[in-house]
Scaffold this motif. Structure first.
Motif, PDB file in Angstrom:
ATOM      1  N   VAL A  53       6.555   3.557   0.183  1.00 45.08           N
ATOM      2  CA  VAL A  53       5.316   2.814   0.457  1.00 45.08           C
ATOM      3  C   VAL A  53       4.144   3.779   0.564  1.00 45.08           C
ATOM      4  O   VAL A  53       3.059   3.546   0.022  1.00 45.08           O
ATOM      5  N   ALA A 104      -4.366  -0.122   5.352  1.00 44.29           N
ATOM      6  CA  ALA A 104      -3.661  -0.650   6.528  1.00 44.29           C
ATOM      7  C   ALA A 104      -2.156  -0.413   6.418  1.00 44.29           C
ATOM      8  O   ALA A 104      -1.510   0.005   7.394  1.00 44.29           O
ATOM      9  N   GLU A 105      -1.598  -0.669   5.244  1.00 49.46           N
ATOM     10  CA  GLU A 105      -0.164  -0.432   5.031  1.00 49.46           C
ATOM     11  C   GLU A 105       0.144   1.060   5.092  1.00 49.46           C
ATOM     12  O   GLU A 105       1.201   1.462   5.594  1.00 49.46           O
ATOM     13  N   PHE A 106      -0.775   1.874   4.578  1.00 53.11           N
ATOM     14  CA  PHE A 106      -0.594   3.320   4.604  1.00 53.11           C
ATOM     15  C   PHE A 106      -0.520   3.816   6.050  1.00 53.11           C
ATOM     16  O   PHE A 106       0.360   4.600   6.412  1.00 53.11           O
ATOM     17  N   ARG A 107      -1.433   3.335   6.884  1.00 55.03           N
ATOM     18  CA  ARG A 107      -1.428   3.752   8.288  1.00 55.03           C
ATOM     19  C   ARG A 107      -0.141   3.326   8.991  1.00 55.03           C
ATOM     20  O   ARG A 107       0.403   4.073   9.813  1.00 55.03           O
ATOM     21  N   GLN A 108       0.352   2.135   8.672  1.00 54.58           N
ATOM     22  CA  GLN A 108       1.593   1.677   9.282  1.00 54.58           C
ATOM     23  C   GLN A 108       2.771   2.550   8.863  1.00 54.58           C
ATOM     24  O   GLN A 108       3.652   2.866   9.677  1.00 54.58           O
ATOM     25  N   SER A 109       2.793   2.972   7.603  1.00 50.37           N
ATOM     26  CA  SER A 109       3.876   3.837   7.131  1.00 50.37           C
ATOM     27  C   SER A 109       3.795   5.207   7.784  1.00 50.37           C
ATOM     28  O   SER A 109       4.819   5.801   8.142  1.00 50.37           O
ATOM     29  N   ARG A 130       5.228   4.770  11.264  1.00 50.83           N
ATOM     30  CA  ARG A 130       6.689   4.640  11.308  1.00 50.83           C
ATOM     31  C   ARG A 130       7.374   5.974  11.024  1.00 50.83           C
ATOM     32  O   ARG A 130       8.351   6.345  11.696  1.00 50.83           O
ATOM     33  N   THR A 141      -0.763   1.032  -2.359  1.00 48.08           N
ATOM     34  CA  THR A 141      -0.633   0.706  -0.940  1.00 48.08           C
ATOM     35  C   THR A 141      -2.014   0.676  -0.284  1.00 48.08           C
ATOM     36  O   THR A 141      -2.814   1.596  -0.459  1.00 48.08           O
ATOM     37  N   SER A 142      -2.290  -0.384   0.467  1.00 45.80           N
ATOM     38  CA  SER A 142      -3.587  -0.523   1.127  1.00 45.80           C
ATOM     39  C   SER A 142      -3.711   0.471   2.272  1.00 45.80           C
ATOM     40  O   SER A 142      -2.700   0.974   2.787  1.00 45.80           O
ATOM     41  N   HIS A 198      10.090   4.112   3.661  1.00 42.06           N
ATOM     42  CA  HIS A 198       8.708   4.225   4.136  1.00 42.06           C
ATOM     43  C   HIS A 198       7.923   5.253   3.322  1.00 42.06           C
ATOM     44  O   HIS A 198       6.719   5.084   3.099  1.00 42.06           O
TER      45      HIS A 198
END
Length: 210
Positions: free
Chosen positions: A18, A27-32, A35, A24-25, A15
């Motif tokens: 990412v 949205a993907e950044f916020r998800q990482s 997590r 990394t977008s 993670h």
């Protein structure tokens, strides 16, 4: 650094990769961030006190557990906001108290611009949330505000930390645990963590070009 807890786990490594990637977008950044915050929470909450709670399962009565103390989440605005939701998912009864701090780019020193901590009735345990522990200035200012409020137990949660920031923070508050996913190499001349991930707030809120 006896109060430093650094996670060592393959999921953390993946993670973090990412999170660091410049492609990394948001949205993907916020998800990482989400997590990694949950993995940090697992580490930092291991010693929370519980009390017995009698319940009934579909098959029989039993005694379960519930958290004993009032928990406070203290995100350092603005990047710390990204760590609040996953913590609330795990501890939904938490109180959230915001502290607004920004770094003066000329001096690299923290400046306080917002605090709504009440004058009395402090929480029992506070988790200070900030994705980046760089110089340690903001973390120290936040923890001092909580000590002044009267919080007896404080833990600092950061996704990425710099050795310089850890050294300053632990010099200021040797009694406070720091939980971090990783300790990076150093700060550069602009006081940014290297290799780091850039500006966490800009990447969470998609304001890189503002």
């Amino acid at each position: 650094m006896n109060k430093l807890v650094v996670l060592n786990h393959p999921l953390v490594d993946c993670h973090l990769t990412v999170l660091r990637n410049r492609n990394t977008s948001p949205a993907e950044f916020r998800q990482s961030v989400r997590r990694l915050s949950m993995l940090l929470a697992h580490s930092a909450t291991a010693e929370l006190s519980t009390t017995d709670l009698p319940i009934e399962t579909p098959l029989q009565p039993m005694t379960g557990k519930k958290l004993l103390n009032r928990i406070g989440l203290v995100p350092i605005l603005r990047a710390g906001i990204g760590m609040v939701e996953p913590m609330l998912d795990l501890i939904p009864t938490s109180e959230v108290w915001h502290l607004g701090l920004y770094r003066d780019e000329a001096t690299a020193k923290p400046v306080s611009y917002y605090s709504k901590l009440p004058e009395s009735s402090p929480v029992d345990v506070a988790f200070v949330l900030d994705p980046m522990l760089a110089t340690g200035g903001s973390a120290s200012m936040a923890c001092q505000a909580l000590i002044d409020w009267g919080v007896p137990s404080i833990k600092m949660l950061s996704i990425i930390a710099a050795p310089e920031g850890i050294a300053k923070f632990q010099n200021d508050f040797p009694q406070i645990e720091v939980h971090s996913c990783v300790v990076d190499e150093r700060l550069n001349d602009d006081s940014y963590i290297v290799p780091g991930l850039g500006d966490a707030g800009d990447r969470i809120f998609n304001t890189l070009h503002s």
